[in-house]
Scaffold this motif. Structure first.
Motif, PDB file in Angstrom:
ATOM      1  N   ALA A   1      -6.904  -0.323  -0.249  1.00 23.17           N
ATOM      2  CA  ALA A   1      -5.986   0.272  -1.222  1.00 23.17           C
ATOM      3  C   ALA A   1      -5.957  -0.540  -2.517  1.00 23.17           C
ATOM      4  CB  ALA A   1      -4.584   0.374  -0.627  1.00 23.17           C
ATOM      5  N   ASP A   2      -5.927  -1.863  -2.391  1.00 22.81           N
ATOM      6  CA  ASP A   2      -5.920  -2.721  -3.575  1.00 22.81           C
ATOM      7  C   ASP A   2      -7.191  -2.532  -4.401  1.00 22.81           C
ATOM      8  OD1 ASP A   2      -3.458  -3.777  -3.020  1.00 22.81           O
ATOM      9  OD2 ASP A   2      -4.229  -5.597  -2.054  1.00 22.81           O
TER      10      ASP A   2
ATOM     11  N   LYS B   1      -9.572   2.227 -10.078  1.00 25.40           N
ATOM     12  CA  LYS B   1      -9.058   3.409 -10.774  1.00 25.40           C
ATOM     13  C   LYS B   1      -8.345   3.021 -12.067  1.00 25.40           C
ATOM     14  CE  LYS B   1      -8.664   6.650  -6.918  1.00 25.40           C
ATOM     15  NZ  LYS B   1      -9.553   7.656  -7.552  1.00 25.40           N
ATOM     16  N   SER B   2      -7.694   1.865 -12.067  1.00 25.20           N
ATOM     17  CA  SER B   2      -7.052   1.392 -13.296  1.00 25.20           C
ATOM     18  C   SER B   2      -8.103   1.113 -14.363  1.00 25.20           C
ATOM     19  CB  SER B   2      -6.244   0.120 -13.020  1.00 25.20           C
ATOM     20  OG  SER B   2      -5.181   0.379 -12.132  1.00 25.20           O
TER      21      SER B   2
ATOM     22  N   SER C   1      10.395   3.757  -3.655  1.00 21.84           N
ATOM     23  CA  SER C   1       8.962   3.997  -3.674  1.00 21.84           C
ATOM     24  C   SER C   1       8.604   4.774  -2.412  1.00 21.84           C
ATOM     25  CB  SER C   1       8.189   2.680  -3.734  1.00 21.84           C
ATOM     26  OG  SER C   1       6.825   2.913  -3.998  1.00 21.84           O
TER      27      SER C   1
ATOM     28  N   ASN D   1      -4.742  -2.303   3.500  1.00 22.27           N
ATOM     29  CA  ASN D   1      -4.192  -2.823   2.248  1.00 22.27           C
ATOM     30  C   ASN D   1      -5.301  -3.324   1.321  1.00 22.27           C
ATOM     31  OD1 ASN D   1      -1.597  -2.293   3.141  1.00 22.27           O
ATOM     32  ND2 ASN D   1      -1.257  -4.370   3.915  1.00 22.27           N
TER      33      ASN D   1
ATOM     34  N   SER E   1       0.856  -1.181   0.000  1.00 23.85           N
ATOM     35  CA  SER E   1       0.000   0.000   0.000  1.00 23.85           C
ATOM     36  C   SER E   1       0.890   1.229   0.000  1.00 23.85           C
ATOM     37  CB  SER E   1      -0.924   0.018   1.229  1.00 23.85           C
ATOM     38  OG  SER E   1      -1.700   1.206   1.254  1.00 23.85           O
ATOM     39  N   ASN E   2       0.412   2.296  -0.622  1.00 25.34           N
ATOM     40  CA  ASN E   2       1.176   3.543  -0.647  1.00 25.34           C
ATOM     41  C   ASN E   2       0.776   4.498   0.467  1.00 25.34           C
ATOM     42  OD1 ASN E   2       1.005   2.936  -4.007  1.00 25.34           O
ATOM     43  ND2 ASN E   2       2.994   3.334  -3.070  1.00 25.34           N
TER      44      ASN E   2
ATOM     45  N   ASP F   1     -11.526   6.989  -1.484  1.00 21.55           N
ATOM     46  CA  ASP F   1     -11.150   6.680  -2.870  1.00 21.55           C
ATOM     47  C   ASP F   1     -12.008   5.561  -3.445  1.00 21.55           C
ATOM     48  OD1 ASP F   1      -9.219   8.614  -2.864  1.00 21.55           O
ATOM     49  OD2 ASP F   1      -7.537   7.241  -2.525  1.00 21.55           O
ATOM     50  N   ASN F   2     -12.364   4.599  -2.607  1.00 20.37           N
ATOM     51  CA  ASN F   2     -13.215   3.497  -3.061  1.00 20.37           C
ATOM     52  C   ASN F   2     -14.605   4.010  -3.421  1.00 20.37           C
ATOM     53  OD1 ASN F   2     -11.303   2.642  -0.724  1.00 20.37           O
ATOM     54  ND2 ASN F   2     -11.545   0.774  -1.921  1.00 20.37           N
TER      55      ASN F   2
ATOM     56  N   ARG G   1      -7.187   0.919  -6.079  1.00 19.25           N
ATOM     57  CA  ARG G   1      -6.190   0.961  -7.153  1.00 19.25           C
ATOM     58  C   ARG G   1      -6.707   0.226  -8.389  1.00 19.25           C
ATOM     59  NH1 ARG G   1      -1.830   0.227  -4.138  1.00 19.25           N
ATOM     60  NH2 ARG G   1      -2.183  -2.021  -3.997  1.00 19.25           N
ATOM     61  N   GLU G   2      -7.329  -0.924  -8.180  1.00 21.67           N
ATOM     62  CA  GLU G   2      -7.838  -1.700  -9.306  1.00 21.67           C
ATOM     63  C   GLU G   2      -8.978  -0.975 -10.009  1.00 21.67           C
ATOM     64  OE1 GLU G   2      -8.970  -6.371 -10.241  1.00 21.67           O
ATOM     65  OE2 GLU G   2      -9.109  -5.612  -8.196  1.00 21.67           O
TER      66      GLU G   2
END
Length: 641
Positions: free
Chosen positions: A281-282, A288-289, A180, A278, A105-106, A196-197, A285-286
């Motif tokens: 976040a995953d 948003k991709s 990173s 995490n 996770s960032n 974000d989700n 991220r997915e």
């Protein structure tokens, strides 16, 4: 493990030899340009294709379609998961060392933990990577031992000081490093950790509504009502997901308020909250991709068929919300409410000395109450998703109705497959191979056309060829390359450690997509994939169909390369780890070179009137006495549904 000699000039760079002989020899080769591997390797590969004629003119509306889609071209950035290629993937100049780094996770809360993973080279005394963390409150360095395959994994627990922390991993030979950044935030910000989700799923819902609206204008009232019902059912599931995310925000804020007075977070809680962080976040991220890719994709024309394709793509963003994802989330929340340890995460916390301080031992029980609502949401969502086809996302019903019912009702559809493979062989002046590589690919073919526009003698169709590499082959023996043999004189030894080929899956993801990812969302999860637009003209009277390759929306990127990891032993007899890239041609170039000469096929009709076509072709350039020899194969088959 084979031993060979390689690249006197290129490998000499970075070698600390004091011997004047090697310095003079290196300069001589440089001056004479005896070894030219550092030039654009693509120039060599292109020699075999330069004699091919340019692509023939496409059907009449090509220019308009190409213009509207040229800005939509995407690059498949899936690599092997190993070392990244140089900025110019056609530059074959060897580089020092090898190391990669990835974070689970960032972002992470104070006291939480993340996992640092990657790969370097394990060879003799080169057995560890050095991980350094620089940030507002710390500068920590530790050595992590590499596994037998060169991979490493380490956990890092965030300190109490918030801010950005740079995590740098130095290769086993200390010659190269990768970095990173992770952001450490205060516990009160756990009240926003699912924002974000929420934003991503709301954006996906808006995109779907826009796509559905265009379809509804072109279908019957009954079909419109059925589609709206399917979308309404999806809206209910989306509302459940959003409620879960909002309740996680609420639980995060209440937990942060609860532990403010505690000196440390209890180990079990810290581990479980880290896993939850995490997981969120995953998922974000997915999604948003998927969002980025679907935003860039536009319909090929303004027909009902292309709008239905866009509905399918809009649904793809929801494929990140599957029963598998909800099950893992439910498990984490169950661990929180039971104060059950996540062994790996808790080990990290205990290692860093975080224990419960009285009188705060009531925290786990209070947190269990706080997260009970979110746990109930997750159980309810998982129960609903569990009724969907295994692995499918929450939009599975909409996808099924759009592609299996509406598409077949309003559009003529041909579906089939293509197979393509090629091999390129490079030889020296004596006819000995020094570099050879090949790719085996397979993909799904789809062609579609509006039924109400198919009354003429020539039916024009739109479609895609979507697939991926199923196998890569690679061979090198640069010791027999002409320039090397002239310059090296056997004075520099190189020991091959390993060859890293791009990742390939042994099946076609577009034909095995139970999760409903959609064509462009599949590029996020499929390595070495491609999606090429095609046009087709079916001459009804002549019983012939011609296909024309159009814009590659997705193709192999410079990240799809073969890599050679080796140890250079120079005059000082010390080992130096090196990495060298061998480029791979994009699919559009190799497939296009054979298809443009073999693009017409006979349309067959069986006893029941079902239409189908098939064909295959080979294109061979050069022979066994040439320095460059190409062999390209292609087959296609499709049937009208």
């Amino acid at each position: 493990m084979k031993t060979f000699f390689v690249l006197i000039l290129l490998l000499f760079i970075g070698t600390r030899s004091e011997a004047q002989f090697f310095k003079k020899l290196g300069q001589k080769i440089k001056d004479q340009a005896g070894w030219r591997t550092d030039r654009k390797a693509d120039q060599k590969i292109n020699q075999g294709f330069d004699t091919l004629e340019t692509l023939p003119g496409k059907i009449n509306n090509k220019k308009k379609a190409t213009k509207s889609n040229s800005r939509d071209t995407l690059k498949n950035k899936r690599s092997s998961g190993n070392a990244k290629p140089t900025a110019d993937a056609n530059d074959m100049t060897p580089s020092d060392g090898q190391v990669t780094v990835a974070l689970s996770s960032n972002s992470v809360f104070t006291g939480g933990s993340i996992t640092i993973t990657g790969e370097s080279v394990k060879y003799k005394n080169f057995t560890q990577v050095e991980i350094t963390v620089n940030g507002p409150s710390v500068k920590d360095t530790k050595l992590v031992t590499l596994a037998a395959d060169g991979k490493y994994s380490a956990a890092w627990t965030a300190p109490d000081k918030i801010g950005d922390y740079k995590i740098t991993v130095k290769s086993s030979d200390k010659k190269v490093q990768q970095s990173s950044t992770v952001t450490v935030y205060a516990l009160p910000q756990m009240g926003n950790w699912a924002d974000d989700n929420i934003d991503a799923i709301n954006k996906a819902q808006d995109n779907l509504k826009e796509a559905v609206a265009k379809v509804e204008d072109a279908i019957s009232p009954n079909d419109k009502a059925t589609l709206e019902k399917k979308v309404s059912e999806l809206d209910e599931k989306i509302a459940d997901v959003v409620k879960l995310f909002k309740d996680l925000n609420t639980a995060g804020k209440q937990t942060a308020d609860l532990v403010k007075s505690a000196k440390h977070i209890p180990p079990n809680l810290a581990g479980n909250l880290s896993d939850l962080n995490n997981n969120l976040a995953d998922n974000a991220r997915e999604m948003k991709s998927f969002e980025k890719i679907t935003d860039q994709h536009k319909p090929q024309d303004n027909t009902i068929c292309e709008y239905l394709v866009m509905v399918n793509e809009a649904c793809a963003a929801f494929s990140a919300v599957t029963n598998f994802w909800s099950l893992s989330l439910k498990t984490i929340l169950l661990n929180i409410t039971l104060d059950k340890a996540v062994p790996k995460a808790v080990d990290v916390v205990n290692t860093n000395g975080m224990q419960i301080d009285a009188p705060h031992d009531f925290i786990p029980k209070e947190v269990a109450k706080i997260f009970s609502i979110a746990k109930f949401d997750a159980e309810s969502l998982q129960s609903k998703l569990g009724k969907i086809k295994a692995g499918a996302g929450i939009a599975g019903d909409v996808i099924q109705y759009a592609t299996d019912v509406l598409m077949k009702t309003y559009c003529g559809v041909f579906k089939g497959e293509i197979k393509h493979d090629f091999t390129i062989n490079f030889r020296n002046k004596d006819g000995v191979t020094w570099w050879k590589y090949g790719v085996v690919m397979q993909g799904a073919l789809s062609l579609r056309y509006p039924k109400d526009g198919s009354k003429g003698k020539v039916i024009k169709m739109k479609g895609n060829i979507e697939g991926n590499a199923t196998k890569f082959t690679f061979y090198e023996n640069v010791a027999v390359e002409d320039g090397f043999q002239e310059g090296s004189k056997g004075k520099i030894q190189v020991i091959e450690l390993k060859v890293i080929k791009p990742a390939a899956v042994p099946f076609v993801s577009s034909q095995s997509d139970v999760a409903g990812f959609g064509a462009f969302a599949r590029t996020v999860v499929t390595p070495a994939c491609f999606n090429i637009m095609i046009d087709a003209e079916y001459d009804v009277d002549a019983n012939k169909i011609k296909i024309y390759l159009g814009t590659p929306l997705v193709d192999f990127s410079p990240a799809v390369v073969n890599q050679l990891i080796f140890v250079e032993v120079g005059a000082d007899l010390l080992p130096y780890i090196k990495r060298m890239m061998f480029p791979i041609h994009p699919v559009f170039r190799t497939l296009g070179s054979v298809v443009r000469d073999h693009n017409e096929f006979s349309m067959d009709k069986d006893a029941k009137g079902n239409l189908s076509f098939s064909g295959k072709a080979n294109k061979h350039l050069g022979n066994k006495t040439d320095k460059i020899e190409h062999d390209l194969n292609f087959s296609i088959s499709a049937r009208k549904e």
